[in-house]
Design a protein around this motif. Structure first.
Motif, PDB file in Angstrom:
ATOM      1  N   SER A  59     -32.266 -56.490  66.758  1.00  0.00           N
ATOM      2  CA  SER A  59     -32.596 -55.954  65.433  1.00  0.00           C
ATOM      3  C   SER A  59     -31.745 -54.749  65.059  1.00  0.00           C
ATOM      4  CB  SER A  59     -34.068 -55.535  65.372  1.00  0.00           C
ATOM      5  OG  SER A  59     -34.894 -56.658  65.527  1.00  0.00           O
ATOM      6  N   PHE A  60     -31.221 -54.047  66.062  1.00  0.00           N
ATOM      7  CA  PHE A  60     -30.510 -52.803  65.801  1.00  0.00           C
ATOM      8  C   PHE A  60     -29.009 -52.886  66.058  1.00  0.00           C
ATOM      9  CE2 PHE A  60     -34.929 -51.753  66.175  1.00  0.00           C
ATOM     10  CZ  PHE A  60     -35.111 -50.900  65.110  1.00  0.00           C
ATOM     11  N   GLN A  61     -28.517 -54.039  66.480  1.00  0.00           N
ATOM     12  CA  GLN A  61     -27.086 -54.209  66.699  1.00  0.00           C
ATOM     13  C   GLN A  61     -26.292 -54.215  65.401  1.00  0.00           C
ATOM     14  OE1 GLN A  61     -25.309 -54.127  69.716  1.00  0.00           O
ATOM     15  NE2 GLN A  61     -27.313 -53.253  70.134  1.00  0.00           N
ATOM     16  N   VAL A  62     -26.971 -54.394  64.282  1.00  0.00           N
ATOM     17  CA  VAL A  62     -26.310 -54.393  62.974  1.00  0.00           C
ATOM     18  C   VAL A  62     -25.853 -52.986  62.562  1.00  0.00           C
ATOM     19  CG1 VAL A  62     -28.416 -54.095  61.595  1.00  0.00           C
ATOM     20  CG2 VAL A  62     -26.478 -55.369  60.657  1.00  0.00           C
ATOM     21  N   ILE A  63     -26.301 -51.961  63.277  1.00  0.00           N
ATOM     22  CA  ILE A  63     -25.949 -50.577  62.940  1.00  0.00           C
ATOM     23  C   ILE A  63     -24.516 -50.284  63.374  1.00  0.00           C
ATOM     24  CG2 ILE A  63     -26.443 -48.143  63.388  1.00  0.00           C
ATOM     25  CD1 ILE A  63     -29.386 -48.958  63.778  1.00  0.00           C
ATOM     26  N   GLU A  64     -23.725 -49.818  62.416  1.00  0.00           N
ATOM     27  CA  GLU A  64     -22.361 -49.357  62.713  1.00  0.00           C
ATOM     28  C   GLU A  64     -22.396 -47.898  63.155  1.00  0.00           C
ATOM     29  OE1 GLU A  64     -18.339 -49.515  63.213  1.00  0.00           O
ATOM     30  OE2 GLU A  64     -19.504 -51.211  62.515  1.00  0.00           O
ATOM     31  N   THR A  65     -23.029 -47.037  62.351  1.00  0.00           N
ATOM     32  CA  THR A  65     -23.143 -45.622  62.675  1.00  0.00           C
ATOM     33  C   THR A  65     -24.510 -45.100  62.236  1.00  0.00           C
ATOM     34  OG1 THR A  65     -22.215 -44.876  60.560  1.00  0.00           O
ATOM     35  CG2 THR A  65     -20.659 -45.171  62.384  1.00  0.00           C
ATOM     36  N   ALA A  66     -24.953 -44.051  62.913  1.00  0.00           N
ATOM     37  CA  ALA A  66     -26.175 -43.345  62.539  1.00  0.00           C
ATOM     38  C   ALA A  66     -25.851 -41.860  62.541  1.00  0.00           C
ATOM     39  CB  ALA A  66     -27.292 -43.648  63.521  1.00  0.00           C
ATOM     40  N   GLN A  67     -26.137 -41.207  61.423  1.00  0.00           N
ATOM     41  CA  GLN A  67     -25.896 -39.770  61.284  1.00  0.00           C
ATOM     42  C   GLN A  67     -27.173 -39.108  60.792  1.00  0.00           C
ATOM     43  OE1 GLN A  67     -22.604 -39.250  58.614  1.00  0.00           O
ATOM     44  NE2 GLN A  67     -21.173 -40.310  59.933  1.00  0.00           N
ATOM     45  N   CYS A  68     -27.293 -37.833  61.091  1.00  0.00           N
ATOM     46  CA  CYS A  68     -28.522 -37.142  60.723  1.00  0.00           C
ATOM     47  C   CYS A  68     -28.238 -35.670  60.461  1.00  0.00           C
ATOM     48  CB  CYS A  68     -29.514 -37.284  61.880  1.00  0.00           C
ATOM     49  SG  CYS A  68     -31.095 -36.468  61.641  1.00  0.00           S
ATOM     50  N   ASP A  69     -28.947 -35.124  59.482  1.00  0.00           N
ATOM     51  CA  ASP A  69     -29.092 -33.679  59.356  1.00  0.00           C
ATOM     52  C   ASP A  69     -30.590 -33.452  59.168  1.00  0.00           C
ATOM     53  OD1 ASP A  69     -29.799 -33.773  56.561  1.00  0.00           O
ATOM     54  OD2 ASP A  69     -27.697 -33.698  56.001  1.00  0.00           O
ATOM     55  N   GLN A  70     -31.039 -32.257  59.059  1.00  0.00           N
ATOM     56  CA  GLN A  70     -32.486 -31.999  59.032  1.00  0.00           C
ATOM     57  C   GLN A  70     -33.191 -32.554  57.797  1.00  0.00           C
ATOM     58  OE1 GLN A  70     -32.591 -31.490  62.450  1.00  0.00           O
ATOM     59  NE2 GLN A  70     -34.507 -30.697  61.742  1.00  0.00           N
ATOM     60  N   LYS A  71     -32.467 -32.991  56.800  1.00  0.00           N
ATOM     61  CA  LYS A  71     -33.073 -33.509  55.572  1.00  0.00           C
ATOM     62  C   LYS A  71     -32.952 -35.020  55.412  1.00  0.00           C
ATOM     63  CE  LYS A  71     -34.293 -29.563  53.789  1.00  0.00           C
ATOM     64  NZ  LYS A  71     -35.675 -29.210  53.695  1.00  0.00           N
ATOM     65  N   ARG A  72     -31.966 -35.624  56.107  1.00  0.00           N
ATOM     66  CA  ARG A  72     -31.757 -37.054  55.878  1.00  0.00           C
ATOM     67  C   ARG A  72     -31.099 -37.722  57.081  1.00  0.00           C
ATOM     68  NH1 ARG A  72     -28.528 -34.168  53.011  1.00  0.00           N
ATOM     69  NH2 ARG A  72     -29.866 -34.208  51.211  1.00  0.00           N
ATOM     70  N   VAL A  73     -31.329 -39.034  57.143  1.00  0.00           N
ATOM     71  CA  VAL A  73     -30.680 -39.886  58.134  1.00  0.00           C
ATOM     72  C   VAL A  73     -29.899 -40.930  57.358  1.00  0.00           C
ATOM     73  CG1 VAL A  73     -31.037 -41.555  60.000  1.00  0.00           C
ATOM     74  CG2 VAL A  73     -32.540 -39.557  59.804  1.00  0.00           C
ATOM     75  N   GLN A  74     -28.640 -41.138  57.758  1.00  0.00           N
ATOM     76  CA  GLN A  74     -27.824 -42.170  57.128  1.00  0.00           C
ATOM     77  C   GLN A  74     -27.461 -43.209  58.180  1.00  0.00           C
ATOM     78  OE1 GLN A  74     -24.638 -39.911  55.138  1.00  0.00           O
ATOM     79  NE2 GLN A  74     -25.600 -40.603  53.234  1.00  0.00           N
ATOM     80  N   ILE A  75     -27.757 -44.448  57.847  1.00  0.00           N
ATOM     81  CA  ILE A  75     -27.469 -45.576  58.725  1.00  0.00           C
ATOM     82  C   ILE A  75     -26.509 -46.502  57.997  1.00  0.00           C
ATOM     83  CG2 ILE A  75     -28.428 -47.534  59.995  1.00  0.00           C
ATOM     84  CD1 ILE A  75     -29.492 -44.832  60.976  1.00  0.00           C
ATOM     85  N   GLN A  76     -25.302 -46.625  58.545  1.00  0.00           N
ATOM     86  CA  GLN A  76     -24.334 -47.555  57.966  1.00  0.00           C
ATOM     87  C   GLN A  76     -24.372 -48.838  58.794  1.00  0.00           C
ATOM     88  OE1 GLN A  76     -20.172 -46.480  57.996  1.00  0.00           O
ATOM     89  NE2 GLN A  76     -19.775 -47.805  56.256  1.00  0.00           N
ATOM     90  N   LEU A  77     -24.508 -49.954  58.099  1.00  0.00           N
ATOM     91  CA  LEU A  77     -24.573 -51.253  58.763  1.00  0.00           C
ATOM     92  C   LEU A  77     -23.200 -51.894  58.859  1.00  0.00           C
ATOM     93  CD1 LEU A  77     -27.747 -52.734  57.014  1.00  0.00           C
ATOM     94  CD2 LEU A  77     -27.610 -51.277  59.045  1.00  0.00           C
ATOM     95  N   LYS A  78     -23.034 -52.748  59.850  1.00  0.00           N
ATOM     96  CA  LYS A  78     -21.793 -53.503  60.014  1.00  0.00           C
ATOM     97  C   LYS A  78     -21.666 -54.548  58.903  1.00  0.00           C
ATOM     98  CE  LYS A  78     -21.950 -53.010  64.989  1.00  0.00           C
ATOM     99  NZ  LYS A  78     -22.205 -53.694  66.268  1.00  0.00           N
ATOM    100  N   GLN A  79     -22.794 -55.132  58.555  1.00  0.00           N
ATOM    101  CA  GLN A  79     -22.860 -56.094  57.459  1.00  0.00           C
ATOM    102  C   GLN A  79     -24.262 -56.022  56.867  1.00  0.00           C
ATOM    103  OE1 GLN A  79     -22.268 -57.604  60.709  1.00  0.00           O
ATOM    104  NE2 GLN A  79     -24.351 -58.285  61.088  1.00  0.00           N
ATOM    105  N   PHE A  80     -24.416 -56.595  55.696  1.00  0.00           N
ATOM    106  CA  PHE A  80     -25.726 -56.593  55.054  1.00  0.00           C
ATOM    107  C   PHE A  80     -26.747 -57.281  55.954  1.00  0.00           C
ATOM    108  CE2 PHE A  80     -28.905 -58.916  52.592  1.00  0.00           C
ATOM    109  CZ  PHE A  80     -29.541 -57.857  51.999  1.00  0.00           C
ATOM    110  N   SER A  81     -27.945 -56.736  55.978  1.00  0.00           N
ATOM    111  CA  SER A  81     -29.049 -57.334  56.723  1.00  0.00           C
ATOM    112  C   SER A  81     -30.284 -57.343  55.835  1.00  0.00           C
ATOM    113  CB  SER A  81     -29.342 -56.534  57.988  1.00  0.00           C
ATOM    114  OG  SER A  81     -30.538 -56.983  58.588  1.00  0.00           O
ATOM    115  N   ALA A  82     -30.754 -58.535  55.514  1.00  0.00           N
ATOM    116  CA  ALA A  82     -31.945 -58.669  54.673  1.00  0.00           C
ATOM    117  C   ALA A  82     -33.207 -58.210  55.395  1.00  0.00           C
ATOM    118  CB  ALA A  82     -32.109 -60.116  54.219  1.00  0.00           C
TER     119      ALA A  82
END
Length: 109
Positions: A59-82
């Motif tokens: 379920s989590f292999q689709v994640i390319e990168t995960a970034q975080c600061d104290q206000k937000r988390v950004q998850i970039q996917l390798k490809q779209f995942s419905a």
């Protein structure tokens, strides 16, 4: 009605051009022991869920990168995942220091 209700975020958005989810974190997130949830805990947790030994790896292999600061988390996917948002319902933020301290006995603590 199967509506997803977030525990740690106020809201999220998805940018289809960059395949990036941005999650706006709630203020003052803490673990059950009242210690604050840190970005290090969040990124560590994503890494743990992506390990070969994780039952949730697929379920989590689709994640390319995960970034975080104290206000937000950004998850970039390798490809779209419905299913990515629904896959997140199994995701738990782990306290990195406690997991590293107890290893395989973490669940007992």
């Amino acid at each position: 009605n199967l509506t997803i209700i977030p525990d740690a975020t106020v809201q999220w958005t998805y940018d289809s051009k960059t395949k990036t989810y941005t999650f706006e974190l709630k203020d003052n997130l803490t673990f059950s022991d009242k210690k604050p949830v840190t970005c290090e805990d969040i990124i560590f947790s994503f890494d743990e869920f992506r390990k070969d030994t994780s039952p949730f790896k697929s379920s989590f292999q689709v994640i390319e990168t995960a970034q975080c600061d104290q206000k937000r988390v950004q998850i970039q996917l390798k490809q779209f995942s419905a299913t990515f948002i629904t896959d997140l319902t199994v995701f738990k933020i782990l306290p990195k220091a406690v997991v590293e301290k107890y290893g395989d006995q973490f669940g007992e603590h």
